[in-house]
Motif scaffolding. Structure first.
Motif, PDB file in Angstrom:
ATOM      1  N   GLY A  96       0.820  -1.139  -0.008  1.00 40.54           N
ATOM      2  CA  GLY A  96      -0.087  -0.107  -0.084  1.00 40.54           C
ATOM      3  C   GLY A  96       0.998   1.288   0.060  1.00 40.54           C
ATOM      4  N   ASN A  97       0.077   2.407   0.172  1.00 39.75           N
ATOM      5  CA  ASN A  97       1.065   3.590  -0.014  1.00 39.75           C
ATOM      6  C   ASN A  97       0.326   4.773   0.997  1.00 39.75           C
ATOM      7  OD1 ASN A  97      -1.267   3.869  -1.676  1.00 39.75           O
ATOM      8  ND2 ASN A  97      -0.255   5.900  -2.495  1.00 39.75           N
ATOM      9  N   GLY A  98      -0.936   4.589   1.056  1.00 39.84           N
ATOM     10  CA  GLY A  98      -1.616   5.674   2.058  1.00 39.84           C
ATOM     11  C   GLY A  98      -1.570   5.616   3.725  1.00 39.84           C
ATOM     12  N   VAL A  99      -1.754   6.742   4.114  1.00 37.78           N
ATOM     13  CA  VAL A  99      -1.736   6.801   5.512  1.00 37.78           C
ATOM     14  C   VAL A  99      -2.819   5.634   6.069  1.00 37.78           C
ATOM     15  CG1 VAL A  99      -3.240   8.590   5.869  1.00 37.78           C
ATOM     16  CG2 VAL A  99      -1.409   8.333   7.551  1.00 37.78           C
ATOM     17  N   ASN A 100      -3.753   5.402   5.606  1.00 34.76           N
ATOM     18  CA  ASN A 100      -4.803   4.637   5.899  1.00 34.76           C
ATOM     19  C   ASN A 100      -4.004   2.990   6.109  1.00 34.76           C
ATOM     20  OD1 ASN A 100      -5.094   3.827   3.193  1.00 34.76           O
ATOM     21  ND2 ASN A 100      -7.281   4.380   3.356  1.00 34.76           N
ATOM     22  N   ASP A 101      -2.854   2.814   5.515  1.00 30.35           N
ATOM     23  CA  ASP A 101      -2.495   1.533   5.399  1.00 30.35           C
ATOM     24  C   ASP A 101      -1.295   1.210   6.607  1.00 30.35           C
ATOM     25  OD1 ASP A 101      -3.672   0.976   2.847  1.00 30.35           O
ATOM     26  OD2 ASP A 101      -2.016   1.880   1.921  1.00 30.35           O
ATOM     27  N   GLU A 102      -1.183   2.449   7.222  1.00 30.99           N
ATOM     28  CA  GLU A 102       0.051   2.200   8.238  1.00 30.99           C
ATOM     29  C   GLU A 102      -0.365   1.107   9.352  1.00 30.99           C
ATOM     30  OE1 GLU A 102       1.902   4.277  11.925  1.00 30.99           O
ATOM     31  OE2 GLU A 102       0.222   5.214  11.031  1.00 30.99           O
ATOM     32  N   LEU A 103      -1.450   0.885   9.882  1.00 23.39           N
ATOM     33  CA  LEU A 103      -1.726   0.035  11.030  1.00 23.39           C
ATOM     34  C   LEU A 103      -1.969  -1.450  10.483  1.00 23.39           C
ATOM     35  CD1 LEU A 103      -4.453   1.904  13.029  1.00 23.39           C
ATOM     36  CD2 LEU A 103      -2.193   1.791  13.253  1.00 23.39           C
ATOM     37  N   MET A 104      -2.336  -1.652   9.240  1.00 24.97           N
ATOM     38  CA  MET A 104      -2.177  -2.899   8.710  1.00 24.97           C
ATOM     39  C   MET A 104      -0.729  -3.186   8.385  1.00 24.97           C
ATOM     40  SD  MET A 104      -3.773  -3.132   4.636  1.00 24.97           S
ATOM     41  CE  MET A 104      -3.077  -2.472   3.351  1.00 24.97           C
ATOM     42  N   PHE A 105       0.091  -2.234   7.947  1.00 22.36           N
ATOM     43  CA  PHE A 105       1.462  -2.527   7.764  1.00 22.36           C
ATOM     44  C   PHE A 105       2.080  -3.239   8.932  1.00 22.36           C
ATOM     45  CE2 PHE A 105       3.707  -0.682   3.971  1.00 22.36           C
ATOM     46  CZ  PHE A 105       2.503  -0.953   3.130  1.00 22.36           C
ATOM     47  N   ARG A 106       1.747  -2.475  10.187  1.00 24.48           N
ATOM     48  CA  ARG A 106       2.554  -2.868  11.591  1.00 24.48           C
ATOM     49  C   ARG A 106       1.852  -4.344  11.917  1.00 24.48           C
ATOM     50  NH1 ARG A 106       5.230   1.008  13.132  1.00 24.48           N
ATOM     51  NH2 ARG A 106       4.728   3.422  12.624  1.00 24.48           N
ATOM     52  N   GLN A 107       0.803  -4.876  11.255  1.00 27.71           N
ATOM     53  CA  GLN A 107       0.326  -6.259  11.674  1.00 27.71           C
ATOM     54  C   GLN A 107       0.957  -7.178  10.928  1.00 27.71           C
ATOM     55  OE1 GLN A 107      -2.242  -7.315  14.137  1.00 27.71           O
ATOM     56  NE2 GLN A 107      -1.452  -5.107  15.158  1.00 27.71           N
ATOM     57  N   ALA A 127       6.613   2.171   8.593  1.00 30.24           N
ATOM     58  CA  ALA A 127       5.928   0.890   9.048  1.00 30.24           C
ATOM     59  C   ALA A 127       6.136  -0.225   8.097  1.00 30.24           C
ATOM     60  CB  ALA A 127       4.267   0.973   9.291  1.00 30.24           C
ATOM     61  N   SER A 128       7.048   0.128   6.886  1.00 28.60           N
ATOM     62  CA  SER A 128       7.278  -1.127   6.076  1.00 28.60           C
ATOM     63  C   SER A 128       8.558  -1.705   6.155  1.00 28.60           C
ATOM     64  CB  SER A 128       7.304  -0.379   4.702  1.00 28.60           C
ATOM     65  OG  SER A 128       8.327   0.559   4.415  1.00 28.60           O
ATOM     66  N   HIS A 129       8.532  -3.130   5.740  1.00 26.83           N
ATOM     67  CA  HIS A 129       9.721  -3.818   5.727  1.00 26.83           C
ATOM     68  C   HIS A 129      10.420  -3.425   4.290  1.00 26.83           C
ATOM     69  CE1 HIS A 129       7.171  -6.188   8.155  1.00 26.83           C
ATOM     70  NE2 HIS A 129       8.262  -6.351   8.951  1.00 26.83           N
ATOM     71  N   ILE A 130       9.847  -3.113   3.416  1.00 22.81           N
ATOM     72  CA  ILE A 130      10.524  -2.814   2.007  1.00 22.81           C
ATOM     73  C   ILE A 130       9.867  -1.555   1.307  1.00 22.81           C
ATOM     74  CG2 ILE A 130      11.199  -3.846  -0.249  1.00 22.81           C
ATOM     75  CD1 ILE A 130      11.138  -6.373   1.099  1.00 22.81           C
ATOM     76  N   VAL A 131      10.499  -0.764   0.668  1.00 21.27           N
ATOM     77  CA  VAL A 131       9.798   0.050  -0.146  1.00 21.27           C
ATOM     78  C   VAL A 131      10.497  -0.109  -1.718  1.00 21.27           C
ATOM     79  CG1 VAL A 131       9.860   2.619  -0.412  1.00 21.27           C
ATOM     80  CG2 VAL A 131      10.052   1.576   1.824  1.00 21.27           C
TER      81      VAL A 131
END
Length: 154
Positions: A96-107, A127-131
């Motif tokens: 994802g790319n949006g701020v609304n993706d941050e919490l799912m990235f952490r999970q 919050a990502s592992h890879i970009v």
């Protein structure tokens, strides 16, 4: 899909959750080369597209793709996406790319931030592992997961 990364525990990926706009689509239209990669990946893992569908085109654009489309509400998107990740079994990769993706990235077990033409929210990036620059690069990392080793090894 088993990811063996030197210096860390094996990562089992059974599910891929993708954001729609800004990730696999731009201005509501599926990006080139995404369909072919999703078809190939669907042979290996279950794929979900999770979106607020701000352009109203996700159903049309995902028609015929081997994905489960889930349209979320306009409010509390961060929490709704995070709750979705918690509801599916372990072994989740997200893009994802949006701020609304941050919490799912952490999970997620593996999170890949997509810069793309829309850019990427800083919170999600952190919050990502890879970009990666483009979604096809992220999808290719899962299809050719030996490419993950140089990036993630400790």
């Amino acid at each position: 899909m088993l990811l063996r990364i030197p210096g860390q525990e094996d990562i089992h990926i059974n599910h891929l959750v993708l954001d729609f706009n800004g990730t696999i689509a731009l201005d509501g239209l599926l990006l080139p080369s995404v369909k072919e990669r999703l078809i190939e990946l669907a042979r290996l893992i279950k794929i979900y597209v999770l979106t607020a569908d701000s352009n109203g085109s996700a159903t049309r654009e995902c028609k015929g793709l081997p994905v489960d489309l889930h349209v979320i509400g306009k409010d509390n998107q961060r929490e709704e996406k995070c709750s979705f990740i918690r509801m599916i079994p372990p072994g989740v990769a997200v893009m994802g790319n949006g701020v609304n993706d941050e919490l799912m990235f952490r999970q997620a077990d593996l999170s890949i931030a997509i810069i793309g033409k829309e850019g990427c929210a800083t919170a999600t990036l952190m919050a990502s592992h890879i970009v990666v620059k483009e979604v096809v690069d992220g999808l290719d990392l899962l299809l050719m997961h030996h490419r993950l080793i140089p990036t993630l090894r400790k």
